[in-house]
Design an enzyme around this catalytic site. Structure first.
Site, PDB file in Angstrom:
ATOM      1  N   ASP A 210     -16.164 -24.439   9.445  1.00 51.78           N
ATOM      2  CA  ASP A 210     -16.006 -23.415  10.475  1.00 51.78           C
ATOM      3  C   ASP A 210     -17.026 -23.662  11.577  1.00 51.78           C
ATOM      4  O   ASP A 210     -17.856 -24.564  11.495  1.00 51.78           O
ATOM      5  CB  ASP A 210     -16.205 -22.025   9.865  1.00 51.78           C
ATOM      6  CG  ASP A 210     -17.581 -21.885   9.213  1.00 51.78           C
ATOM      7  OD1 ASP A 210     -18.547 -21.575   9.933  1.00 51.78           O
ATOM      8  OD2 ASP A 210     -17.701 -22.110   7.991  1.00 51.78           O
ATOM      9  N   ASP A 212     -19.327 -21.328  12.462  1.00 47.99           N
ATOM     10  CA  ASP A 212     -20.247 -20.204  12.323  1.00 47.99           C
ATOM     11  C   ASP A 212     -19.701 -19.059  13.175  1.00 47.99           C
ATOM     12  O   ASP A 212     -18.515 -18.770  13.097  1.00 47.99           O
ATOM     13  CB  ASP A 212     -21.678 -20.628  12.689  1.00 47.99           C
ATOM     14  CG  ASP A 212     -22.730 -19.740  12.048  1.00 47.99           C
ATOM     15  OD1 ASP A 212     -22.611 -19.486  10.829  1.00 47.99           O
ATOM     16  OD2 ASP A 212     -23.656 -19.307  12.748  1.00 47.99           O
TER      17      ASP A 212
END
Length: 295
Positions: A210, A212
């Site tokens: 991802d 973050d």
């Protein structure tokens, strides 16, 4: 030439590798308590492999509660010489996209609630962490991952946070914009420090799941999204591992970076002042330097 034995710390699915022979689970007792799980040992193309589910099968340990010292001691006790850490992480760079691998070369340790050393009262030691990973082992991982078709980024600073919560937006922006970090995770510290104390070559392969929460076009981190990407990353990690025996070989000489001699001049406590009980606990980790009462 010494026999190489490769340890892999990561998700419980990593050991499901085609071609792994003589495979069996082994429970290991350590002076630091029980490791996260039994260790899965086997042979792949002549190379001895030991897999350790970092969070335990079924993911039962939070990052803070992982028995890091027991994990590294157990690997060392089984004769492991090289350790590859495979872990999920968030990315601070758009180019480091979900599904990519980052070969970490530096760390910033922001953990605060974990035992970070095998040494302490009764036997004090200070090892260098200036270069916290083994570049030779890391390069082998990069080559193996690329050969498996993975997009790999060479080098990057890993911000180790305590967790288990994800970052605030302010923290994410600070780590990215002011501190220059590449990825963020919760598990590589104190793992890397303990591996250095145990004189093990250690490489960190950060698998991006991802962005973050800094990225304006992406929602805040959701566990469901991470799990979805993790499934694909696990397959890529297995493909990387299957290529390592040909790259590393089954024998090894001394580490050119000195990982395997990290304790050579690190123990400060004089022989006569060392606590006998502590010395017993350090038998696997530091027996090479402590058995001869060296300073």
């Amino acid at each position: 030439m010494a026999q190489r034995k490769l340890g892999v710390i990561g998700g419980s699915g990593l050991y499901a590798i085609e071609g792994l022979t003589e495979a069996a689970w082994h429970r290991v007792d350590t002076p630091w308590g029980a490791p996260s799980d039994a260790l899965f040992c086997g042979v792949l193309n002549g190379l001895d492999l030991v897999f350790l589910p970092r969070h335990g099968r079924g993911h039962v340990f939070s990052p803070t509660d992982i028995p890091y010292r027991a994990n590294i001691d157990a690997l060392k006790r089984l004769g492991v010489t090289d350790v590859i850490s495979v872990s999920a992480c968030g990315s601070f760079h758009e180019a480091m996209a979900p599904g990519d691998f980052v070969i970490v070369d530096q760390f910033i340790d922001r953990t605060v609630a974990r035992a970070k050393s095998f040494f302490g009262a009764g036997c004090v030691a200070h090892v260098s962490m200036a270069h916290p990973v083994c570049s030779t082992l890391g390069q082998a991982c990069a080559t193996a991952a690329r050969d498996a078709g993975v997009t790999v980024h060479d080098g990057g600073t890993y911000l180790a946070m305590e967790g288990p919560q994800f970052s605030t937006l302010a923290e994410s922006r600070m780590y990215r914009d002011q501190w220059g970090c590449a990825v963020i995770g919760m598990t590589n510290m104190p793992e890397a420090k303990l591996a250095r104390e145990a004189e093990l070559c250690y490489a960190s392969v950060a698998m991006v799941t991802d962005y973050d929460c800094w990225h304006p076009e992406h929602d805040a981190v959701e566990v469901t999204d991470i799990v979805r990407v993790l499934t694909g990353n696990a397959e890529k990690a297995r493909a990387m591992i299957t290529r390592l025996p040909d790259l590393l070989g089954t024998e090894r000489s001394g580490c050119t970076q000195g990982c395997d001699t990290a304790l050579e001049h690190a123990v400060i406590t004089t022989p006569e002042a060392r606590d006998p009980d502590m010395m017993k606990k350090l038998d696997a980790i530091a027996g090479r330097v402590l058995s001869g009462a060296r300073t």
